[in-house]
Design an enzyme around this catalytic site. Structure first.
Site, short mmCIF file in Angstrom:
data_model
loop_
_atom_site.label_atom_id
_atom_site.label_comp_id
_atom_site.label_asym_id
_atom_site.label_seq_id
_atom_site.Cartn_x
_atom_site.Cartn_y
_atom_site.Cartn_z
CD GLU A 1 -42.64 7.42 -92.37
OE1 GLU A 1 -43.27 6.54 -91.77
OE2 GLU A 1 -43.19 8.34 -92.99
CB VAL B 1 -43.82 14.61 -96.23
CG1 VAL B 1 -42.63 13.68 -96.16
CG2 VAL B 1 -45.12 13.81 -96.10
#
Length: 501
Positions: free
Chosen positions: A292, A267
């Site tokens: 994830e 991210v």
């Protein structure tokens, strides 16, 4: 079987303050949420207020706090600000928590996320006494359906002595259609995990608990409040282009199969830039994702048709995007799936699916070791999260970062990283905005040459070459006396370019 939305439910309705009163000093609590997605929203704030009152009265009040990974400001921020945390696990990204950890005021353990729940079941780490989870539905017979994330929430509920449910009526019970909870048996009794494609469901859409463990329900109607997607800059865009250029080459020469491989992405801004570049590629075919966090950029690629399916543990999107998903849920329920992190990060599944794993680094050294967690070796930034789970087992492991930071005074490419999270054995490809270093099959000296030439900033290439020249013999040109000369120059002068070799 009744849903808890009925006023005649079997569970006691509590205020956030009443729920907080159940929590005792020294307790270990497990809270839902993976990023702000699916985080509990009101009970942690009430616990923080209780902590402040206890401290004002001269009484101790600190908790061991377990989360899926990073969490919301309502969890990490407010509890840390109230000095209510003695231990935090696993990954975190909260500035207040980080400051207390680095001031040695708060203990922090940073395990691989794939092993976190299993280690709790084994008793290696503290077991939660109270689970506090956000749900969109809870039934009389103890079925709890989570909202926008899973993380380790199912394990918290199963292991805890008692459960407090924040029933968030903003989220709809239809979310059960995008949840798949499968918890494997512990070794040595574990059977093979029957998952061979990201879109497969192998578990249940809810966690089943003994109803008597649910000591109360706190009603809310609140959005997650995640900010909108932030576009990248010229540096991150160039990194994204380089990552996709490498993958396009691997695809053209046949080292990636015709239907491609599933991808995993971290991210942040660099990860968003990589995904944006993937969307622009005319070479890479539509792909599946096993990751994830399903972040905002992924949703755009699904709409574009570039990603055909995304499996993760968290749907971490802005409120506006969440509204869009609800408006066309019949479409989205066939495009995304949420699992516990013990599944999303499971190295056996990563290897079985043959994932291409793309994560970010703080710094990398000329041999391929990566530091993704610490500044100058002792100040933690966030944590290793799932990157280690993915890196070792991936078909292709890529780490990327800008070549310099702080206006060029810090080189992300150094002689030796100040902290090692991923060793040279697990890092196959290193990429910066400067270029690509394919380290597969290369000796340490060859890696050093490639990384300096292709990934280092021009200001630092002569300095890094000079470091290699200090050790003309030996398998690895590693010099004990000068390995941290760059870091010492930064500490002493504020600029690594002032290094003396």
């Amino acid at each position: 079987m009744r849903e808890c939305s009925s006023e005649n439910m079997r569970y006691k309705i509590l205020t956030a303050e009443e729920a907080a009163e159940l929590i005792e000093d020294g307790e270990c609590i497990g809270v839902s949420g993976f990023t702000e997605a699916g985080a509990v929203k009101v009970v942690p704030k009430a616990i923080a207020e209780k902590a402040k009152a206890e401290h004002a009265a001269g009484r101790a009040f600190k908790l061991k706090v377990m989360c899926g990974a990073s969490n919301s400001a309502a969890v990490d921020g407010e509890l840390a600000a109230a000095e209510a945390v003695s231990l935090r696990m696993p990954y975190m990204s909260c500035p207040q928590t980080r400051a207390q950890i680095n001031n040695a005021e708060l203990s922090y353990q940073d395990p691989h996320i794939s092993l976190f729940a299993q280690n709790m079941r084994y008793g290696i780490i503290p077991r939660v006494k109270t689970a506090i989870v956000e749900a969109c539905e809870v039934t009389d017979d103890g079925k709890i359906t989570f909202t926008m994330s899973q993380g380790s929430s199912a394990d918290f509920c199963l292991l805890a002595d008692r459960i407090i449910v924040e029933l968030n009526t903003y989220h709809k019970p239809c979310l059960k259609e995008i949840h798949d909870i499968f918890i494997p048996e512990d070794p040595p009794n574990r059977t093979p995990i029957p998952l061979v494609a990201p879109e497969e469901k192998i578990g249940t859409p809810y966690v089943q608990v003994a109803p008597e463990k649910i000591v109360g329900v706190v009603k809310t109607h609140l959005k997650d409040g995640l900010p909108p997607y932030r576009p990248g800059d010229t540096i991150t865009d160039k990194i994204g282009e380089n990552v996709i250029r490498f993958l396009e080459h691997e695809y053209r020469v046949g080292r990636i199969p015709e239907n491609f491989l599933p991808i995993q992405s971290g991210v942040g801004n660099v990860a968003n830039a990589v995904l944006a570049a993937l969307g622009r590629s005319t070479v890479i075919p539509p792909v599946k994702m096993y990751t994830e966090v399903i972040q905002e950029a992924v949703i755009g690629l699904i709409k574009q048709g570039k990603i055909t399916f995304a499996s993760g543990c968290s749907l971490s999107v802005s409120d506006a995007t969440m509204e869009e998903i609800y408006r066309d849920f019949d479409y989205w329920k066939h495009k995304v799936l949420l699992r516990p992190t013990e599944m999303t990060n499971n190295p056996a599944i990563v290897r079985q699916l043959g994932l291409i794993c793309m994560n970010t680094a703080i710094e990398a050294d000329i041999f391929g070791n990566v530091n993704s967690t610490h500044l100058l070796g002792n100040k933690v930034m966030n944590g290793i999260g799932g990157s280690g789970d993915f890196a070792r087992a991936a078909a292709i492991t890529i780490f990327s970062c800008p070549s310099v930071a702080k206006g060029g005074s810090i080189s992300a490419i150094v002689p030796m990283v100040s902290h090692v999270d991923h060793t040279e054995h697990d890092v196959r490809v290193l990429i910066t905005e400067q270029g690509i270093a394919d380290l597969r099959g290369k000796s340490p000296r060859q890696r050093a040459e490639l990384i300096i030439e292709n990934c280092a900033h021009p200001d630092y290439k002569p300095l890094l070459r000079r470091y290699v020249e200090l050790t003309p013999k030996g398998h690895t040109p590693h010099n004990l006396a000068k390995a941290y000369a760059f870091h010492l120059a930064l500490q002493e002068t504020g600029d690594m370019r002032n290094v003396k070799l």
